[in-house]
Design a protein around this motif. Structure first.
Motif, mmCIF file in Angstrom:
data_model
loop_
_atom_site.group_PDB
_atom_site.id
_atom_site.type_symbol
_atom_site.label_atom_id
_atom_site.label_comp_id
_atom_site.label_asym_id
_atom_site.label_seq_id
_atom_site.Cartn_x
_atom_site.Cartn_y
_atom_site.Cartn_z
ATOM 1 N N HIS A 163 73.352 36.883 40.337
ATOM 2 C CA HIS A 163 72.117 36.109 40.534
ATOM 3 C C HIS A 163 72.022 35.628 41.980
ATOM 4 O O HIS A 163 70.957 35.711 42.603
ATOM 5 C CB HIS A 163 72.061 34.910 39.589
ATOM 6 N N LEU A 164 73.134 35.112 42.492
ATOM 7 C CA LEU A 164 73.129 34.633 43.875
ATOM 8 C C LEU A 164 72.873 35.781 44.845
ATOM 9 O O LEU A 164 72.168 35.617 45.838
ATOM 10 C CB LEU A 164 74.457 33.945 44.211
ATOM 11 N N LYS A 165 73.443 36.950 44.534
ATOM 12 C CA LYS A 165 73.306 38.089 45.440
ATOM 13 C C LYS A 165 71.861 38.559 45.542
ATOM 14 O O LYS A 165 71.408 38.942 46.618
ATOM 15 C CB LYS A 165 74.197 39.234 44.975
ATOM 16 N N VAL A 166 71.123 38.507 44.434
ATOM 17 C CA VAL A 166 69.737 38.987 44.471
ATOM 18 C C VAL A 166 68.766 37.892 44.901
ATOM 19 O O VAL A 166 67.572 38.127 44.963
ATOM 20 C CB VAL A 166 69.291 39.594 43.123
ATOM 21 N N GLY A 167 69.276 36.678 45.180
ATOM 22 C CA GLY A 167 68.423 35.654 45.775
ATOM 23 C C GLY A 167 67.965 34.552 44.840
ATOM 24 O O GLY A 167 67.050 33.814 45.184
ATOM 25 N N VAL A 168 68.565 34.409 43.664
ATOM 26 C CA VAL A 168 68.203 33.301 42.788
ATOM 27 C C VAL A 168 68.667 31.999 43.446
ATOM 28 O O VAL A 168 69.742 31.954 44.047
ATOM 29 C CB VAL A 168 68.840 33.470 41.384
ATOM 30 N N HIS A 169 67.865 30.965 43.351
ATOM 31 C CA HIS A 169 68.177 29.687 44.003
ATOM 32 C C HIS A 169 69.504 29.136 43.464
ATOM 33 O O HIS A 169 69.743 29.150 42.254
ATOM 34 C CB HIS A 169 67.050 28.689 43.740
ATOM 35 N N PRO A 170 70.380 28.662 44.343
ATOM 36 C CA PRO A 170 71.691 28.166 43.914
ATOM 37 C C PRO A 170 71.630 27.033 42.886
ATOM 38 O O PRO A 170 72.497 26.937 42.034
ATOM 39 C CB PRO A 170 72.339 27.687 45.222
ATOM 40 N N MET A 171 70.595 26.173 42.954
ATOM 41 C CA MET A 171 70.492 25.096 41.953
ATOM 42 C C MET A 171 70.263 25.676 40.558
ATOM 43 O O MET A 171 70.816 25.184 39.580
ATOM 44 C CB MET A 171 69.343 24.141 42.314
ATOM 45 N N ALA A 172 69.456 26.733 40.463
ATOM 46 C CA ALA A 172 69.212 27.367 39.169
ATOM 47 C C ALA A 172 70.500 28.003 38.652
ATOM 48 O O ALA A 172 70.817 27.910 37.461
ATOM 49 C CB ALA A 172 68.108 28.411 39.293
ATOM 50 N N VAL A 173 71.251 28.628 39.553
ATOM 51 C CA VAL A 173 72.519 29.239 39.155
ATOM 52 C C VAL A 173 73.498 28.155 38.706
ATOM 53 O O VAL A 173 74.203 28.317 37.710
ATOM 54 C CB VAL A 173 73.106 30.073 40.319
ATOM 55 N N LYS A 174 73.515 27.035 39.419
ATOM 56 C CA LYS A 174 74.409 25.925 39.051
ATOM 57 C C LYS A 174 74.078 25.413 37.653
ATOM 58 O O LYS A 174 74.976 25.154 36.846
ATOM 59 C CB LYS A 174 74.283 24.798 40.078
ATOM 60 N N GLN A 175 72.787 25.292 37.341
ATOM 61 C CA GLN A 175 72.390 24.831 36.013
ATOM 62 C C GLN A 175 72.819 25.824 34.934
ATOM 63 O O GLN A 175 73.261 25.430 33.860
ATOM 64 C CB GLN A 175 70.868 24.608 35.954
ATOM 65 N N GLU A 176 72.707 27.123 35.221
ATOM 66 C CA GLU A 176 73.155 28.131 34.257
ATOM 67 C C GLU A 176 74.666 28.054 34.046
ATOM 68 O O GLU A 176 75.149 28.200 32.930
ATOM 69 C CB GLU A 176 72.764 29.529 34.732
ATOM 70 N N ILE A 177 75.406 27.840 35.130
ATOM 71 C CA ILE A 177 76.864 27.735 35.018
ATOM 72 C C ILE A 177 77.229 26.536 34.153
ATOM 73 O O ILE A 177 78.082 26.630 33.268
ATOM 74 C CB ILE A 177 77.506 27.620 36.419
ATOM 75 N N LEU A 178 76.572 25.403 34.400
ATOM 76 C CA LEU A 178 76.844 24.208 33.601
ATOM 77 C C LEU A 178 76.455 24.429 32.144
ATOM 78 O O LEU A 178 77.146 23.975 31.227
ATOM 79 C CB LEU A 178 76.094 23.000 34.184
ATOM 80 N N ARG A 179 75.331 25.125 31.924
ATOM 81 C CA ARG A 179 74.877 25.394 30.564
ATOM 82 C C ARG A 179 75.918 26.216 29.801
ATOM 83 O O ARG A 179 76.121 26.024 28.612
ATOM 84 C CB ARG A 179 73.547 26.142 30.607
ATOM 85 N N ASP A 180 76.581 27.136 30.494
ATOM 86 C CA ASP A 180 77.596 27.972 29.857
ATOM 87 C C ASP A 180 78.952 27.297 29.771
ATOM 88 O O ASP A 180 79.918 27.894 29.304
ATOM 89 C CB ASP A 180 77.718 29.300 30.599
ATOM 90 N N GLY A 181 79.053 26.058 30.250
ATOM 91 C CA GLY A 181 80.295 25.301 30.128
ATOM 92 C C GLY A 181 81.346 25.670 31.159
ATOM 93 O O GLY A 181 82.532 25.449 30.925
ATOM 94 N N LEU A 182 80.941 26.222 32.290
ATOM 95 C CA LEU A 182 81.890 26.589 33.343
ATOM 96 C C LEU A 182 81.797 25.597 34.494
ATOM 97 O O LEU A 182 80.899 24.759 34.533
ATOM 98 C CB LEU A 182 81.594 28.011 33.831
ATOM 99 N N ASP A 183 82.717 25.724 35.429
ATOM 100 C CA ASP A 183 82.773 24.823 36.574
ATOM 101 C C ASP A 183 82.045 25.448 37.763
ATOM 102 O O ASP A 183 82.496 26.465 38.295
ATOM 103 C CB ASP A 183 84.235 24.545 36.946
#
Length: 185
Positions: free
Chosen positions: A138-158
């Motif tokens: 996601h980060l590589k194709v240009g998704v905003h880092p805040m959106a990626v951070k929210q997805e990571i938190l949603r999946d229970g990762l750090d």
């Protein structure tokens, strides 16, 4: 100094024992009107917010579907999964030892030890848990880092594994993807 007006009780120093009470029917009518208007407003407000929340829920479901389709398309692209790192030229083979002996050529080959196998290639980037692979893509194709951070938190990762406090990637994304892909093979 007695006033005979209907609002005589408004004056300072009025004797409330001498003032006539308000008509009960009028008071009840005002209270009923207030209750009816308030209930009507609250019912209308509740139905409007419920409709808006339902519309937002539908939009969120559509976005999730689009994200899943995008992830499937990204997974189908071969160039994103395995990016080739620049190849280092291979080291020339070590010179073979010359044994000055009167032995036959066959016996020299038997005495020589086979060359050691080349060491396994080291991973190019930092080794990252494969669970972070979709987020790195996601980060590589240009998704905003805040959106990626929210997805990571949603999946229970750090999220601190791949993002810093300012939500910027702390690792080279291309190298991390390559290391995950080489590690999983």
């Amino acid at each position: 100094m007695e006033e005979t007006g209907t609002y005589a009780f408004v004056q300072p120093g009025a004797d409330f024992t001498q003032i006539q009470p308000l008509d009960q029917e009028t008071t009840i009518t005002y209270i009923n009107h207030f209750v009816i208007q308030t209930a009507s407003f609250l019912n209308k407000f509740a139905s409007t917010t419920e409709q808006k929340m339902q519309q937002i829920s539908i939009k969120i479901q559509n976005l999730k579907t689009l994200i899943m389709i995008l992830e499937a398309k990204l997974d189908s692209i071969a160039g994103i999964d395995t990016e080739t790192a620049p190849q280092m030229p291979a080291a020339p083979p070590p010179p073979q030892e010359v044994i000055e002996n009167s032995e036959t050529p066959n016996s020299i080959e038997e005495n020589a030890a086979p060359p050691p196998p080349p060491p396994p290639p080291e991973p190019q980037g930092p080794i990252v848990d494969p669970a972070y692979l979709p987020f790195l893509r996601h980060l590589k194709v240009g998704v905003h880092p805040m959106a990626v951070k929210q997805e990571i938190l949603r999946d229970g990762l750090d999220p601190s594994v791949i993002l810093d406090d300012e939500n910027k990637p702390i690792i080279n994304i291309t190298d991390a993807i390559a290391s995950i892909m080489s590690f999983s093979e």
